[in-house]
Enzyme design. Structure first.
Site, mmCIF file in Angstrom:
data_model
loop_
_atom_site.group_PDB
_atom_site.id
_atom_site.type_symbol
_atom_site.label_atom_id
_atom_site.label_comp_id
_atom_site.label_asym_id
_atom_site.label_seq_id
_atom_site.Cartn_x
_atom_site.Cartn_y
_atom_site.Cartn_z
ATOM 1 N N ARG A 173 0.830 -1.209 0.000
ATOM 2 C CA ARG A 173 0.000 0.000 0.000
ATOM 3 C C ARG A 173 0.861 1.254 0.000
ATOM 4 N NH1 ARG A 173 -5.129 0.154 2.196
ATOM 5 N NH2 ARG A 173 -4.650 1.865 3.606
ATOM 6 N N ARG A 177 9.899 6.572 -2.323
ATOM 7 C CA ARG A 177 10.205 7.633 -3.292
ATOM 8 C C ARG A 177 11.650 8.083 -3.174
ATOM 9 N NH1 ARG A 177 5.283 10.414 -1.549
ATOM 10 N NH2 ARG A 177 3.546 9.366 -2.589
ATOM 11 N N ARG A 249 -8.478 -7.125 13.575
ATOM 12 C CA ARG A 249 -7.859 -6.303 14.608
ATOM 13 C C ARG A 249 -8.877 -5.265 15.036
ATOM 14 N NH1 ARG A 249 -4.006 -7.985 17.595
ATOM 15 N NH2 ARG A 249 -2.830 -6.045 17.798
ATOM 16 N N ARG A 279 -0.098 5.346 16.860
ATOM 17 C CA ARG A 279 0.016 6.701 16.326
ATOM 18 C C ARG A 279 -0.813 7.679 17.154
ATOM 19 N NH1 ARG A 279 -3.203 5.681 10.536
ATOM 20 N NH2 ARG A 279 -5.054 4.778 11.447
ATOM 21 N N GLU A 302 -3.921 5.817 19.414
ATOM 22 C CA GLU A 302 -4.582 4.645 18.822
ATOM 23 C C GLU A 302 -3.855 3.372 19.265
ATOM 24 O OE1 GLU A 302 -5.594 5.733 14.791
ATOM 25 O OE2 GLU A 302 -5.503 3.622 14.234
ATOM 26 N N TYR A 350 -9.499 -5.504 2.856
ATOM 27 C CA TYR A 350 -8.881 -4.257 3.336
ATOM 28 C C TYR A 350 -9.230 -3.149 2.335
ATOM 29 C CZ TYR A 350 -4.788 -1.906 5.569
ATOM 30 O OH TYR A 350 -3.938 -1.090 6.266
ATOM 31 N N ASP A 352 -10.239 0.631 1.098
ATOM 32 C CA ASP A 352 -10.322 2.048 1.392
ATOM 33 C C ASP A 352 -11.708 2.543 0.981
ATOM 34 O OD1 ASP A 352 -7.864 2.554 2.563
ATOM 35 O OD2 ASP A 352 -6.846 2.756 0.631
HETATM 36 P P1 FAD Z 1 -18.060 0.268 7.919
HETATM 37 O O1 FAD Z 1 -17.658 1.696 7.825
HETATM 38 O O2 FAD Z 1 -17.358 -0.631 8.819
HETATM 39 O O3 FAD Z 1 -19.626 0.209 8.101
HETATM 40 C C1 FAD Z 1 -20.308 -0.973 8.445
HETATM 41 C C2 FAD Z 1 -21.506 -0.585 9.318
HETATM 42 O O4 FAD Z 1 -22.298 -1.755 9.507
HETATM 43 C C3 FAD Z 1 -21.116 -0.092 10.693
HETATM 44 O O5 FAD Z 1 -21.676 1.185 10.946
HETATM 45 C C4 FAD Z 1 -21.680 -1.141 11.654
HETATM 46 O O6 FAD Z 1 -22.178 -0.579 12.870
HETATM 47 C C5 FAD Z 1 -22.795 -1.749 10.826
HETATM 48 N N1 FAD Z 1 -23.076 -3.135 11.194
HETATM 49 C C6 FAD Z 1 -22.219 -4.189 11.148
HETATM 50 N N2 FAD Z 1 -22.841 -5.318 11.529
HETATM 51 C C7 FAD Z 1 -24.115 -4.970 11.818
HETATM 52 C C8 FAD Z 1 -25.257 -5.699 12.258
HETATM 53 N N3 FAD Z 1 -25.218 -7.019 12.446
HETATM 54 N N4 FAD Z 1 -26.423 -5.030 12.471
HETATM 55 C C9 FAD Z 1 -26.490 -3.679 12.257
HETATM 56 N N5 FAD Z 1 -25.446 -2.938 11.848
HETATM 57 C C10 FAD Z 1 -24.275 -3.587 11.621
HETATM 58 N N6 FAD Z 1 -10.098 4.528 4.044
HETATM 59 C C11 FAD Z 1 -9.660 5.547 3.261
HETATM 60 O O7 FAD Z 1 -10.032 5.627 2.085
HETATM 61 N N7 FAD Z 1 -8.810 6.505 3.752
HETATM 62 C C12 FAD Z 1 -8.357 6.489 5.049
HETATM 63 O O8 FAD Z 1 -7.592 7.354 5.460
HETATM 64 C C13 FAD Z 1 -8.810 5.422 5.887
HETATM 65 N N8 FAD Z 1 -8.392 5.339 7.162
HETATM 66 C C14 FAD Z 1 -8.856 4.332 7.958
HETATM 67 C C15 FAD Z 1 -8.444 4.304 9.291
HETATM 68 C C16 FAD Z 1 -8.900 3.303 10.130
HETATM 69 C C17 FAD Z 1 -8.462 3.275 11.558
HETATM 70 C C18 FAD Z 1 -9.789 2.308 9.629
HETATM 71 C C19 FAD Z 1 -10.286 1.199 10.521
HETATM 72 C C20 FAD Z 1 -10.200 2.332 8.307
HETATM 73 C C21 FAD Z 1 -9.744 3.341 7.467
HETATM 74 N N9 FAD Z 1 -10.177 3.444 6.151
HETATM 75 C C22 FAD Z 1 -9.704 4.452 5.336
HETATM 76 C C23 FAD Z 1 -11.135 2.469 5.575
HETATM 77 C C24 FAD Z 1 -12.600 2.932 5.729
HETATM 78 O O9 FAD Z 1 -12.925 3.030 7.093
HETATM 79 C C25 FAD Z 1 -13.486 1.894 5.013
HETATM 80 O O10 FAD Z 1 -13.193 1.870 3.641
HETATM 81 C C26 FAD Z 1 -14.978 2.187 5.138
HETATM 82 O O11 FAD Z 1 -15.363 2.407 6.462
HETATM 83 C C27 FAD Z 1 -15.754 1.011 4.553
HETATM 84 O O12 FAD Z 1 -17.128 1.250 4.672
HETATM 85 P P2 FAD Z 1 -18.127 0.057 4.938
HETATM 86 O O13 FAD Z 1 -19.476 0.634 4.824
HETATM 87 O O14 FAD Z 1 -17.770 -1.108 4.077
HETATM 88 O O15 FAD Z 1 -17.849 -0.434 6.441
HETATM 89 N N1 UDP Z 2 3.398 0.627 8.541
HETATM 90 C C1 UDP Z 2 4.465 0.553 9.421
HETATM 91 N N2 UDP Z 2 4.999 1.720 9.900
HETATM 92 C C2 UDP Z 2 4.499 2.930 9.592
HETATM 93 C C3 UDP Z 2 3.410 3.002 8.678
HETATM 94 C C4 UDP Z 2 2.881 1.832 8.171
HETATM 95 O O1 UDP Z 2 4.913 -0.531 9.760
HETATM 96 O O2 UDP Z 2 5.013 3.950 10.092
HETATM 97 C C5 UDP Z 2 2.845 -0.644 8.006
HETATM 98 C C6 UDP Z 2 1.696 -1.173 8.877
HETATM 99 O O3 UDP Z 2 1.784 -2.590 8.889
HETATM 100 C C7 UDP Z 2 0.480 -0.703 8.129
HETATM 101 C C8 UDP Z 2 0.948 -0.835 6.671
HETATM 102 O O4 UDP Z 2 2.338 -0.447 6.707
HETATM 103 O O5 UDP Z 2 -0.650 -1.519 8.380
HETATM 104 C C9 UDP Z 2 0.194 0.016 5.662
HETATM 105 O O6 UDP Z 2 0.280 1.376 6.069
HETATM 106 P P1 UDP Z 2 -0.975 2.343 5.934
HETATM 107 O O7 UDP Z 2 -0.554 3.698 6.363
HETATM 108 O O8 UDP Z 2 -1.548 2.162 4.584
HETATM 109 O O9 UDP Z 2 -1.951 1.710 7.032
HETATM 110 P P2 UDP Z 2 -3.499 1.993 7.391
HETATM 111 O O10 UDP Z 2 -3.482 2.427 8.815
HETATM 112 O O11 UDP Z 2 -4.036 3.025 6.458
HETATM 113 O O12 UDP Z 2 -4.168 0.685 7.229
#
Ligand code: FAD
Ligand code: UDP
Length: 401
Positions: A173, A177, A249, A279, A302, A350, A352
Site C-alpha cells: 500500500r 520515493r 484487529r 500513532r 490509537e 482491506y 479504502d
Molecule cells: P463500515 O464503515 O465498517 O460500516 C459498516 C456498518 O455496519 C457499521 O456502521 C456497523 O455498525 C454496521 N453493522 C455491522 N454489523 C451490523 C449488524 N449485524 N447489524 C447492524 N449494523 C451492523 N479509508 C480511506 O479511504 N482513507 C483512510 O484514510 C482510511 N483510514 C482508515 C483508518 C482506520 C483506523 C480504519 C479502521 C479504516 C480506514 N479506512 C480508510 C477504511 C474505511 O474506514 C473503510 O473503507 C470504510 O469504512 C468502509 O465502509 P463500509 O461501509 O464497508 O464499512
Molecule cells: N506501517 C508501518 N509503519 C508505519 C506506517 C505503516 O509498519 O510507520 C505498516 C503497517 O503494517 C500498516 C501498513 O504499513 O498496516 C500500511 O500502512 P498504511 O498507512 O496504509 O496503514 P493503514 O493504517 O491506512 O491501514
C-alpha cells in the site's frame, strides 16, 4: 414495468449508503439499519462540543482515489476541500518523514544522496526473494535497517503477529520515493469533506425511498420480510460464527483535549515496539482551512488489539488460517440466496473508502438490472477474490446469479 422490490441494507457506512441510494434511485424501497447511533460507519466524524474540532472518531480518514467517477460522486454530496496528507514517524526519539522518501533516507543515514544515488544505495540494501510475506517485501523494498526502524515494531503492534505471517500486500500500500515528495498518497484526487464524513453519508442516504433505522441490529430484524438483503456487517457474524471466527484487529481510541497546537501535524506514527500505541492523531490538522482558529486541540492515541466477542472489528487480518476459513464462509454465502455481502466487513477485505464506494456502485447497478428482470438474485461480492489484489485491481468480483 417490474414491481419495486423491498430491500434491507444492513450497515449505514459508505457501502450500505451507496448501494441503498442506487436502489432507491432505481425505484426500490430501501430500509437501512445500523447498530450504531450514527451513520457513516468507521468514517464517522463529529465536532467536539467543547473545542469545536471535527473529530474522526474511529481513526484518521483521508479521501484519496484515482477513480474520477467516485470522486464526482462524493463531490456531489459534500464540498471536498483540498488536503494533502503528510505523516511523520518517531523512531528512537527522532522524527522522520513518511512515506519513505529521499528525506527519510538522508535523515536516517545522516547523508545527502541525490535521487539516483539513493536508488542505488537502497538497491544495494535490498535483501531476499521471492516475496511472499510482509517481511519479505520490507527487506526487499528498503533493506533491513529501514525495515527494522520503521516497519517491524509498528507492524507487530498494529497487526499483533510477526510480520513474517502477514501478506506482502499490506506493505505494498505504501510508496517508496527517491524524491522529497512526502505526499502520503499518490492519487489524482485527495480531499476531506468540509462538514465531515457523517454529513456526506447522511446526504447519500437522504432520499424519499430510503428509511433509516439507527440503533437496530440485523439479528433483531426479520430479513425474510424483504425481497433482498444487502449485508455489510462481518461475514462470519452473519452466520453466527458457526464455522469459527475470522480474525480482525480492533482499535482502542484514547481521545484527549490539549492546548493547540500539540504535535504540529495531523498524524505522528510511533514505530518503536516499546511504545504501546501506534500513532497520535491531532484532528484540527485535517481541516487546514480552519486549524488556525483553535486554541484547544483534540488528540487521539490509537491502540491496536485482537478482537474479542464485544469489540468492533476494524481490520480484516487475512492470515493463512483465515483464508481457509474464508473459503468455507464463501461457500456458505454462495448457498444463501437473496443476500449480497458487501463492504470491508461483508467481503472481509482491506478496502479504502473509494474502493468501498466503487464496489457498492457496481453492485447497486448489478442488483438494479437483476431486479428489472423481476428476479430476486443471489448476487454477492465474492469474499475470497475481494482480497489481497483489491488495491491493485479495483474491479469488483461479482458472482453470477
Ligand atoms: P463500515 O464503515 O465498517 O460500516 C459498516 C456498518 O455496519 C457499521 O456502521 C456497523 O455498525 C454496521 N453493522 C455491522 N454489523 C451490523 C449488524 N449485524 N447489524 C447492524 N449494523 C451492523 N479509508 C480511506 O479511504 N482513507 C483512510 O484514510 C482510511 N483510514 C482508515 C483508518 C482506520 C483506523 C480504519 C479502521 C479504516 C480506514 N479506512 C480508510 C477504511 C474505511 O474506514 C473503510 O473503507 C470504510 O469504512 C468502509 O465502509 P463500509 O461501509 O464497508 O464499512
Ligand atoms: N506501517 C508501518 N509503519 C508505519 C506506517 C505503516 O509498519 O510507520 C505498516 C503497517 O503494517 C500498516 C501498513 O504499513 O498496516 C500500511 O500502512 P498504511 O498507512 O496504509 O496503514 P493503514 O493504517 O491506512 O491501514
Amino acid at each position: 414495468m417490474p414491481q419495486p422490490k423491498s430491500v434491507l441494507v444492513t450497515g449505514a457506512g459508505f457501502s450500505g449508503a451507496v448501494v441503498a441510494r442506487a436502489l432507491a434511485e432505481a425505484g426500490h424501497l430501501v430500509t437501512v439499519i445500523d447498530a450504531r447511533d450514527h451513520v457513516a460507519g468507521n468514517c464517522h466524524t463529529a465536532r467536539d462540543p467543547e473545542t469545536g474540532v471535527m473529530v474522526h472518531h474511529y481513526g484518521p480518514h483521508i479521501f484519496h482515489t484515482d477513480d474520477a467517477q467516485v470522486w464526482d460522486y462524493v463531490s456531489a454530496h459534500a464540498q471536498m476541500m483540498p488536503y494533502r496528507h503528510q505523516v511523520k514517524a518517531r523512531v528512537g526519539g527522532r522524527v522522520y518523514s513518511l512515506p519513505i522518501n529521499l528525506h527519510t533516507i538522508n535523515q536516517f543515514y545522516g547523508i545527502s544522496l541525490s535521487p539516483a544515488e539513493a536508488r542505488a544505495f537502497i538497491t544495494a540494501q535490498s535483501r531476499g526473494a521471492p516475496v511472499q510475506s510482509f517481511e519479505d517485501q520490507g527487506l526487499r523494498f528498503i533493506g533491513p535497517a529501514l525495515y527494522d526502524a520503521f516497519f517491524r515494531g509498528y507492524t507487530r503492534k498494529q497487526w499483533g503477529v510477526d510480520p513474517t505471517r502477514l501478506p506482502a500486500s499490506i506493505l505494498k500500500r505504501l510508496p517508496l520515493r527517491f524524491t522529497y515528495d512526502d505526499n502520503y498518497f499518490a492519487h489524482s484526487f485527495q480531499g476531506i469533506p468540509r462538514d465531515g464524513y457523517t454529513a456526506l453519508v447522511a446526504s447519500i442516504l437522504k432520499h424519499p425511498r430510503i428509511e433509516l433505522q439507527l440503533k437496530t441490529r440485523a439479528e433483531d430484524i426479520d430479513a425474510s420480510a424483504y425481497d433482498h438483503h444487502v449485508y455489510t456487517g462481518p461475514l462470519d457474524r452473519y452466520f453466527g460464527h458457526r464455522l469459527g471466527r475470522l480474525s480482525y484487529r480492533s482499535l482502542r481510541f484514547e481521545h484527549e483535549r490539549v492546548a493547540a497546537p500539540h504535535q504540529g501535524t495531523a498524524v505522528m506514527n510511533y514505530c518503536d515496539a516499546d511504545i504501546p500505541f501506534t500513532r497520535i492523531t491531532e484532528h484540527m490538522y485535517f481541516a487546514p482551512w480552519e486549524a488556525a482558529e483553535f486554541t484547544q486541540s483534540v488528540i487521539t492515541r490509537e491502540y491496536s488489539h485482537s478482537t474479542g466477542a464485544d469489540d468492533i472489528p476494524y481490520y480484516p487480518v487475512r492470515l493463512l488460517d483465515d483464508k481457509s476459513l474464508l473459503a468455507r464462509y464463501d461457500a456458505l454465502a454462495r448457498a444463501t440466496p437473496g443476500v449480497t455481502f458487501l463492504g470491508r466487513l461483508g467481503s472481509y477485505a482491506y478496502l479504502d473508502m473509494d474502493l468501498a464506494i466503487r464496489r457498492a456502485l457496481d453492485v447497486g447497478q448489478h442488483l438494479t438490472q437483476a431486479f428489472a428482470r423481476d428476479r430476486s438474485p443471489q448476487v454477492f461480492v465474492h469474499p475470497l477474490c475481494a482480497s489481497e489484489s483489491a488495491a491493485a485491481d479495483p474491479r469488483p468480483v461479482i458472482a453470477a446469479e
